[in-house]
Scaffold this motif. Sequence first.
Motif, mmCIF file in Angstrom:
data_model
loop_
_atom_site.group_PDB
_atom_site.id
_atom_site.type_symbol
_atom_site.label_atom_id
_atom_site.label_comp_id
_atom_site.label_asym_id
_atom_site.label_seq_id
_atom_site.Cartn_x
_atom_site.Cartn_y
_atom_site.Cartn_z
ATOM 1 N N CYS A 22 -10.309 -3.303 -0.374
ATOM 2 C CA CYS A 22 -9.364 -4.017 -0.188
ATOM 3 C C CYS A 22 -9.716 -5.199 0.867
ATOM 4 O O CYS A 22 -9.035 -6.274 0.817
ATOM 5 C CB CYS A 22 -8.038 -3.266 0.008
ATOM 6 N N CYS A 67 -6.445 -7.450 -3.561
ATOM 7 C CA CYS A 67 -6.817 -6.189 -3.070
ATOM 8 C C CYS A 67 -6.483 -5.122 -4.190
ATOM 9 O O CYS A 67 -7.079 -3.979 -4.101
ATOM 10 C CB CYS A 67 -6.092 -5.944 -1.885
ATOM 11 N N TYR A 82 0.807 -1.171 0.007
ATOM 12 C CA TYR A 82 0.008 0.152 -0.057
ATOM 13 C C TYR A 82 0.934 1.266 0.138
ATOM 14 O O TYR A 82 1.772 1.347 1.022
ATOM 15 C CB TYR A 82 -0.830 0.044 1.178
ATOM 16 N N CYS A 120 -8.886 -2.132 -5.385
ATOM 17 C CA CYS A 120 -8.420 -0.771 -5.273
ATOM 18 C C CYS A 120 -8.546 -0.215 -6.545
ATOM 19 O O CYS A 120 -8.819 1.010 -6.624
ATOM 20 C CB CYS A 120 -7.145 -0.786 -4.459
#
Length: 477
Positions: A268, A292, A238, A296
Amino acid sequence: MSASDSSPSLYAAREPVFPRRVSGSFRRLKWILMAVTLGIYYVTPWLRWDRGPGMPDQAVLVDLANRRFFFFMIEIWPHEFYFVAGLLIMAGLGLFLFTAALGRVWCGYACPQTVWTDLFILVERWVEGDRNARLRLWHQKTWDLRKLRLRLTKWGLWLLIGLATGGAWVFYFADAPTLMRDLVTGQAHPVAYTTMAILTATTFLFGGFAREQICIYACPWPRIQAAMMDENTLTVSYREWRGEPRGKLRRAEEGVQRQGDCIDCMACVNVCPMGIDIRDGQQLACITCALCIDACNDTMDKIGKPRDLIGYLALKDEAVERAGGHPRQIWRHIFRPRTMVYTLLWAGIGIGLVVALFLRSPFDVSVAPVRNPLFVTLSDGAIRNTYEIRLRNKQAEPRDFHLSADGLPGVIVTAEGAEAATVRVPADATGEVRLYLVAPAGSEGATADRSDIAIWIEDMTSRDRVETDTVFHGRGN
């Protein structure tokens, strides 16, 4: 002692995970790999391969009764187990290679626990609905007819998948059509039923109920993988410097603190099969499935923000991106000294196995001198030695083998029960023969205490020859 003074539990209660449906490139890749791996597993035992009369016609077969392994045109005997050992070493090196390059990509895409869990979740979603519907059903305390029907339907399908999994496994150890008939008619060996029952139960429990608990607590690989990774390893990360401070989407207003790209939609988290929040950083539970990223990216597309707020990122590139620079190209992370060493080792072992496979002899021989007595003196003064010969014919047809000796002038070679020292060994079998070597009286072999000789075995059909060194015992001076 009061309850408040008691020690806290060492084990956290399991929080059920209900992943939401997601679409994207990584999800499509997982569907493809799931279909390919499950297809290979379930279909392979039914592939046929003609090996001739008297030989199994199953393409892939672990023949425990005759201690052999068949893989299409390749036949591995017990003394050739180094081929299996080499394949296991290659599998380990391949795991090291993929982990060094892309983290736990094996866990996220090809691990059997992941593949079967994906399949079980697909069935669960098909029967009970997507995440919200499954959550409502989970929190429903009363068992009405609808909940009972949905649960029994889901569990029944899970059991069928588990039964197919156990059934496919036992088919690798016997002729699949024959074993299928015996299983249906109740004539199969109890070991087959027991194996199927165990695998059905474990598949049902691991894929249906344990799921992420197997990856976190039972599998040792999450605790080993750190040794395989470094600052150049690409992992799902991230980009918090771009996403923070997170908050609900709102218009930029003067005097309001700048908002990051993350709108805290929890997409996510909701799609993660491990139930973790990748925004909390790298975690042991993360299997690098990249779902994820798909979730996203879908959100970023909807709100008009750049993609890859969550994406594959190497630790070495983090500082560069924070400063506004461009990360290194992906191939530079993958093709680096560490991964190249793994690749060379992997390829070297593979090439070695292929060379050994093509250079191996189509038959094997062992020679054991009879030591009681070491020699026999014949009536004319000649000296005779006796040898036990074991010939393993690996061909699918009977073969004639001619026996001869080299190293002693004038030695006479005869085989018990055979003419002209030629013996026949049935197809795919081992033959035993007693070989006699006679050194004439007064010859070098008869007068010496010990002479080095070579016994040659020649396949009369293919003309392949094998030499085995041994000794000839004489009277001595």
